[in-house]
Design a protein around this motif. Structure first.
Motif, PDB file in Angstrom:
ATOM      1  N   GLY A  13      -0.249 -10.503 -51.571  1.00 55.11           N
ATOM      2  CA  GLY A  13      -0.344  -8.628 -50.626  1.00 55.11           C
ATOM      3  C   GLY A  13      -1.192  -7.532 -50.065  1.00 55.11           C
ATOM      4  N   ARG A  14      -1.846  -8.986 -49.457  1.00 55.17           N
ATOM      5  CA  ARG A  14      -3.194  -8.300 -48.424  1.00 55.17           C
ATOM      6  C   ARG A  14      -2.188  -7.435 -47.401  1.00 55.17           C
ATOM      7  NH1 ARG A  14      -3.202 -14.205 -46.671  1.00 55.17           N
ATOM      8  NH2 ARG A  14      -1.939 -14.013 -45.735  1.00 55.17           N
ATOM      9  N   CYS A  15      -0.995  -7.133 -47.489  1.00 54.45           N
ATOM     10  CA  CYS A  15      -0.479  -6.368 -46.711  1.00 54.45           C
ATOM     11  C   CYS A  15      -1.036  -4.674 -46.830  1.00 54.45           C
ATOM     12  CB  CYS A  15       1.097  -6.206 -47.198  1.00 54.45           C
ATOM     13  SG  CYS A  15       2.149  -4.939 -46.648  1.00 54.45           S
ATOM     14  N   HIS A  16      -1.299  -4.550 -47.800  1.00 54.82           N
ATOM     15  CA  HIS A  16      -2.011  -3.520 -48.136  1.00 54.82           C
ATOM     16  C   HIS A  16      -3.123  -2.342 -48.084  1.00 54.82           C
ATOM     17  CE1 HIS A  16       2.566  -1.601 -49.600  1.00 54.82           C
ATOM     18  NE2 HIS A  16       2.801  -2.466 -50.396  1.00 54.82           N
ATOM     19  N   PHE A  17      -3.660  -3.727 -47.764  1.00 54.45           N
ATOM     20  CA  PHE A  17      -5.566  -3.787 -47.653  1.00 54.45           C
ATOM     21  C   PHE A  17      -5.582  -3.502 -45.721  1.00 54.45           C
ATOM     22  CE2 PHE A  17      -5.311  -5.239 -52.269  1.00 54.45           C
ATOM     23  CZ  PHE A  17      -6.160  -4.873 -52.231  1.00 54.45           C
ATOM     24  N   LEU A  18      -4.081  -3.939 -44.858  1.00 55.28           N
ATOM     25  CA  LEU A  18      -4.070  -4.037 -43.935  1.00 55.28           C
ATOM     26  C   LEU A  18      -3.537  -2.850 -42.932  1.00 55.28           C
ATOM     27  CD1 LEU A  18      -4.130  -7.796 -42.606  1.00 55.28           C
ATOM     28  CD2 LEU A  18      -6.382  -6.440 -43.410  1.00 55.28           C
ATOM     29  N   ASP A  38      -2.088  -7.808 -37.138  1.00 54.25           N
ATOM     30  CA  ASP A  38      -0.696  -9.090 -38.259  1.00 54.25           C
ATOM     31  C   ASP A  38      -0.924  -8.685 -39.973  1.00 54.25           C
ATOM     32  OD1 ASP A  38       1.289 -10.598 -37.999  1.00 54.25           O
ATOM     33  OD2 ASP A  38      -0.234 -12.314 -37.844  1.00 54.25           O
ATOM     34  N   GLY A  39       0.681  -9.122 -39.738  1.00 51.38           N
ATOM     35  CA  GLY A  39       0.372  -8.534 -42.187  1.00 51.38           C
ATOM     36  C   GLY A  39      -0.100  -7.411 -42.749  1.00 51.38           C
ATOM     37  N   GLY A  40      -0.134  -6.929 -41.915  1.00 46.48           N
ATOM     38  CA  GLY A  40       0.130  -5.473 -42.446  1.00 46.48           C
ATOM     39  C   GLY A  40       0.517  -4.359 -43.085  1.00 46.48           C
ATOM     40  N   CYS A  41       0.712  -3.336 -43.797  1.00 43.06           N
ATOM     41  CA  CYS A  41       1.610  -2.523 -44.346  1.00 43.06           C
ATOM     42  C   CYS A  41       1.206  -1.325 -44.193  1.00 43.06           C
ATOM     43  CB  CYS A  41       2.486  -3.367 -44.363  1.00 43.06           C
ATOM     44  SG  CYS A  41       1.861  -3.549 -46.249  1.00 43.06           S
TER      45      CYS A  41
END
Length: 547
Positions: A204-209, A214-217
């Motif tokens: 779940g790196r997505c919701h921390f970036l 890259d890889g963020g949302c």
């Protein structure tokens, strides 16, 4: 009494010999007695160099998201077939079955994971989609928060996004589960109580970036990983190499933020062990780290562990992924059992499911004629990847290959024969795959149905069901929790059949905390959706039928 006859012999011909031999026997017996005392002392003191406080406790709560009783049957038979085991071989979980749970939410007989987890964390029923809030959308105190405020260390270990429903319901408070950006902020400490979590391991790196990275949302521009790690507020691991540097939990600096995947950690059937640790490895790190950090404290720790992707396999109707996920969770459960056995701190582990997913049954009628009484685990063994993985593989290939013949050969030889172990694919099945190349969601179902059909595994839904789920329990052989665990519902135990909120009440009772007092501290928590999210909120009930 020892038999001294072999030492003395059949006869004692002289007084001298008899006396000498008696002295020898006594010397041997004395040496044996001393050895026994020494060994006993080592066994008693070897597990720890200190004595814990009398009331010190560790509480481990484990969730098999989406796993119903049929999932155990499927995985058990699969393992027996795969490993050539006798029919009396059972899973570690099977040995600790103590009860069952009814899973309805406040809004439906069929719960979602958010309401199911809130029932555990807050000990109350709430609506589908609720994350740590009551039916009136008021934040409710959780067992994790209560224990943290008592001085316990706390942790979350999952195989999905750490901002997903189950971990979120223990560590945040929002009206709807889709508010994952806000959930991430709260998990790091941005709400009235401050930081409540000491260890986080999952995806779940997505919701921390931010989406710009890259890889963020994230919808905003915040980079939470940078904000919270550059000043050593949290230590951070983001890949397998950094995870391995934790040395099995011996080299952990708390608080630890471990985000090992952009979104969910891959299914165990697809997982590259050089890239992603198993759930059991994650659990071992967490248990070691939390135990080490609390060894000089009179307080223990609370750890949530979730086998998250059992649920996804159920949603996908994917029996090949399902059995591997259950077995991966069983390995993690073994790590917990070993920890309990070795620990000198009173520890209880409770494992249950928030609901069942897929309406799974270990049989399927595949023709109009009288059904066969059989299912075939070898079909699942022959399949080496999940439908999710294979769908992505097909879509990626077809994007760079427009030749129809090349695509068809790839599907029949690479996908069906090599990856799925299917040598008898029909022309209709090839056609079904080709017709759904532009609709990956439907293609996923086509591929998984090919495996389910041949193994005669049955599914009734791509959503959840209202079937009762199992409760498992393990506890130290000393202390007061053991008696309480095996009491009936009337005595706040877990023996027998229960509403899911009673599991939350059990943890509240064992911990000796009052969740209502924590609720009072949460009144100023920001938990409503932003104006941008209102459309999502309005369509939530329809959108999350498949979550």
């Amino acid at each position: 009494m020892f038999d001294t006859k072999p030492l003395l012999g059949e006869e004692a011909p002289s007084v001298y010999n008899t006396t000498h031999r008696r002295k020898t026997v006594y010397a041997v017996l004395k040496a044996v007695a001393v050895a026994i005392l020494v060994v006993s002392a080592l066994v008693y003191s070897g597990s720890s160099s200190h004595k814990p406080a009398p009331n010190k406790k560790n509480i481990i709560f484990m969730v098999t998201d989406g796993m119903g009783p049929a999932s155990l049957s499927l995985a058990r038979s699969f393992k027996q077939f795969r490993d050539d085991l006798p029919i009396n071989d059972i899973l570690a979980l099977d040995r600790h079955l103590i009860g069952s749970s009814r899973t309805r939410s406040s809004s439906s007989l069929v719960t979602d994971s958010a309401a199911g987890a809130t029932a555990f964390s807050c000990g109350l029923k709430s609506y589908n989609g609720a994350i740590g809030v009551d039916p009136s959308k008021n934040p409710c105190g959780t067992i994790l928060e209560a224990l943290k405020l008592q001085g316990y260390l706390t942790g979350l270990v999952v195989t999905t996004r750490i901002t997903d429903a189950t971990p979120a319901a223990f560590s945040s408070h929002v009206d709807y589960r889709f508010q994952e950006d806000l959930i991430a902020e709260q998990q790091l400490g941005e709400y009235p109580l401050g930081r409540m979590v000491d260890l986080i391991i999952g995806g779940g790196r997505c919701h921390f970036l931010p989406a710009s990275v890259d890889g963020g949302c994230r919808a905003d521009s915040r980079n939470l990983i940078k904000e919270y790690t550059e000043n050593d507020i949290w230590s951070y691991v983001g890949n397998r190499q950094q995870f391995d540097e934790l040395d099995g939990g011996k080299n952990v600096t708390l608080p630890l933020l471990g985000l090992l995947a952009t979104s969910d950690i891959p299914y165990d059937i697809d997982r590259n062990p050089k890239q992603y640790p198993s759930l059991a490895e994650q659990v071992k790190v967490a248990l070691t780290a939390l135990s080490k950090a609390t060894e000089d404290s009179d307080k223990g720790f609370f750890l949530l562990i979730e086998g998250s992707r059992i649920d996804h396999a159920g949603h996908h109707n994917d029996p090949s992924a399902q059995v591997r996920e259950v077995l991966a969770y069983d390995e993690a459960y073994k790590e917990v059992l070993k920890f309990i056995e070795d620990s000198d701190v009173e520890t209880v582990a409770v494992s249950t499911s928030d609901h069942e997913t897929g309406g799974l049954v270990t049989s399927r009628q595949v023709s109009p004629s009288y059904p066969d009484y059989i299912w075939y685990p070898e079909v699942l063994l022959n399949c080496s990847h999940s439908g999710e993985f294979l769908t992505s593989k097909i879509v990626s290939f077809t994007r760079s290959n427009s030749d129809a013949k090349v695509v068809e050969d790839f599907i029949t030889k690479e996908i069906f024969q090599n990856d799925m172990g299917i040598q008898d694919a029909t022309a209709q099945e090839v056609k079904d795959v080709k017709e759904n190349l532009s609709t990956p969601g439907q293609l996923l179902y086509v591929l998984n149905n090919m495996i389910s059909l041949r193994s005669q595994t049955g599914w009734t839904t791509h959503g959840h069901s209202a079937v009762d789920v199992n409760i498992y329990g393990a506890v130290s052989n000393f202390g007061s929790i053991k008696t309480q665990l095996y009491q009936s519902a009337e005595n706040v135990g877990l023996l027998g059949n229960h509403e899911n909120i009673e599991i939350g009440k059990f943890m509240e009772s064992v911990a000796g905390v009052d969740l209502s007092k924590i609720t009072e501290l949460l009144k100023d928590t920001k938990h409503h959706p932003s104006s941008v999210d209102e459309i999502n909120a309005n369509s939530f009930d329809q959108y999350h039928q498949t979550q």
